[in-house]
Design a protein around this motif. Sequence first.
Motif, short mmCIF file in Angstrom:
data_model
loop_
_atom_site.label_atom_id
_atom_site.label_comp_id
_atom_site.label_asym_id
_atom_site.label_seq_id
_atom_site.Cartn_x
_atom_site.Cartn_y
_atom_site.Cartn_z
N ARG A 125 0.77 -1.07 0.06
CA ARG A 125 0.11 -0.01 0.16
C ARG A 125 0.85 1.27 0.05
N VAL A 138 -19.75 -6.13 0.77
CA VAL A 138 -19.00 -5.14 1.56
C VAL A 138 -18.93 -5.03 2.91
N VAL A 142 -15.55 -5.22 5.21
CA VAL A 142 -15.05 -4.18 6.28
C VAL A 142 -14.86 -4.95 7.77
N ARG A 146 -11.13 -5.01 9.65
CA ARG A 146 -11.14 -3.96 10.85
C ARG A 146 -10.32 -4.95 11.89
N ILE A 151 -5.56 -2.55 6.18
CA ILE A 151 -6.15 -1.27 5.28
C ILE A 151 -6.31 -1.36 3.90
N TRP A 152 -7.37 -1.37 3.51
CA TRP A 152 -7.83 -1.13 2.05
C TRP A 152 -8.08 0.18 1.70
N ASP A 153 -7.88 0.44 0.30
CA ASP A 153 -8.23 1.81 0.07
C ASP A 153 -9.40 1.75 -0.55
N ALA A 154 -9.90 0.68 -0.84
CA ALA A 154 -11.53 0.76 -1.32
C ALA A 154 -11.71 -0.98 -1.35
N ILE A 155 -13.13 -1.16 -1.18
CA ILE A 155 -13.73 -2.41 -1.28
C ILE A 155 -14.47 -2.53 -2.48
N ARG B 125 -12.80 6.25 14.02
CA ARG B 125 -12.62 4.91 13.33
C ARG B 125 -12.20 3.77 14.45
N PHE B 128 -15.88 3.18 15.48
CA PHE B 128 -17.08 2.85 14.42
C PHE B 128 -16.50 2.64 13.27
N PRO B 129 -17.02 2.07 12.25
CA PRO B 129 -16.60 1.84 10.78
C PRO B 129 -16.85 3.22 10.21
N ILE B 150 -6.03 10.05 5.13
CA ILE B 150 -7.28 9.55 5.89
C ILE B 150 -7.45 7.89 5.51
N ILE B 151 -7.71 7.18 6.46
CA ILE B 151 -8.17 5.91 6.18
C ILE B 151 -9.70 5.69 6.34
N ASP B 153 -12.92 2.77 5.79
CA ASP B 153 -13.33 1.31 5.92
C ASP B 153 -13.97 0.84 4.39
N ALA B 154 -14.47 1.90 3.75
CA ALA B 154 -15.06 1.51 2.39
C ALA B 154 -15.62 2.86 1.87
N ILE B 155 -15.39 2.99 0.47
CA ILE B 155 -15.99 4.24 -0.20
C ILE B 155 -17.14 3.72 -0.73
N LEU B 156 -18.36 4.38 -0.07
CA LEU B 156 -19.51 4.08 -0.54
C LEU B 156 -20.21 5.53 -1.19
#
Lengths: 244, 244
Positions: A125, A138, A142, A146, A151-155, B125, B128-129, B150-151, B153-156
């Motif tokens: 990363r 998703v 997540v 956690r 640490i993922w940049d996106a799911i 974080r 909470f997610p 910034i981390i 947990d998902a990009i929604l």
Amino acid sequence: MTEPTAARPPKALAFDVFGTVVDWRSSIARESATFLAKIDRSDIEPHDFADQWRRRYLPAMAGVSGGQRGFVKLDILHREMLDALLHDLDIDPAALEPALLANWADAWHRLAPWPDSVAGIARLRTAFPVVTLSNGNVSLMVDMARRAGIIWDAILGAEYARAYKPQPAAYLATADALGLAPQELCLVASHHSDLAAARGCGLMTAHIDRPMEYGGARAPDADAAQDWEYSADSLTALAAQMGC
Amino acid sequence: MTEPTAARPPKALAFDVFGTVVDWRSSIARESATFLAKIDRSDIEPHDFADQWRRRYLPAMAGVSGGQRGFVKLDILHREMLDALLHDLDIDPAALEPALLANWADAWHRLAPWPDSVAGIARLRTAFPVVTLSNGNVSLMVDMARRAGIIWDAILGAEYARAYKPQPAAYLATADALGLAPQELCLVASHHSDLAAARGCGLMTAHIDRPMEYGGARAPDADAAQDWEYSADSLTALAAQMGC
């Protein structure tokens, strides 16, 4: 471990997760042993139980991919597979506590990473955006990340694309979401069948050898091996190959 | 800063990003000043330029939300808005270098966070997610987060839902992806209009006061203020309210 044959580095890495990043078999066996004991069925060998649960995976997704039903999250399929497996073992899921069943199906949210995964992904990363390209949904991804400290940049992957691998849409939608051409994205996976499908869509490929994914047994897709752009026996080894 | 009035804490936090997490106006003005100088138009005030670019945001999304066109990523809309704004300023975008124009439109991938954002989100974080519920597309969010540290947990949000806020689908799809009922998810946003739409979908709400989002000018949705479940003047203050 072989030297990379890739002409140029990828712009992002997309990871298969079950088997590549996490050891689903040991995790599911460990949790299932506990649940089987709770329902007085410790006679069932938990690794066999895990294998049988996983064996229903491809047929369950084929129902979605073949159009027999609309897209449903893998959580739903995991639960349906569990119910069917219990029936086959002469256990009536309707007679079990609903909370126990839900928690059992949720074991897939708690899969443990291979020893090199957390460090390997963190190193990769530093140089590349890292995303999931998994059939897992998703919330499953997540929760797992956690818990494991990944640490993922996106799911991305199946739920984002609303198509399960190996359907091309799963790979192509992931590249598109990242603003990349398919050939700029590299799939990292332990399964030759997954890598072959990704290559068919134009993606670069990195194979991670996970000889213990099936407890030492031969992988069902061992014959699909090809000469992948990258090949390593761990994610930390892949990071080293990629200069991270 | 007010005390929380929420009956129970949320199970996850979803963040608006432009204005709430990042200071779009200063960032776009700073970058646009450089680009305007390159094309010999330093006579244009860069904050006015940023405001005019942003002002085209709601009408551009309305074209998508109203069904006049299918879903397109915000990157595409940002570029169209830039081209239209340049035309209005008697600059022909077709006469500019394509790479310069692409880089200018990409300034939205490089927005800088408010001083409290990185630390506040990291603290939140731990309990909470944390996910994005932004109209920004996935690659924009990924680039911005990696740059700022910034981390998520998902990009929604919009691209995942293929619907722009304030359409209900954007909020509801984000909760669904997390496996949550709407009332278990809390939107964190600086815009009352965004929070009102989220509340209309059943979400919990947290307002972050960002008086400098419009350079100190009154926010266009100031009249939409309500009594939100949480209210704070920074993300670190919200973290303190939430016990993180």
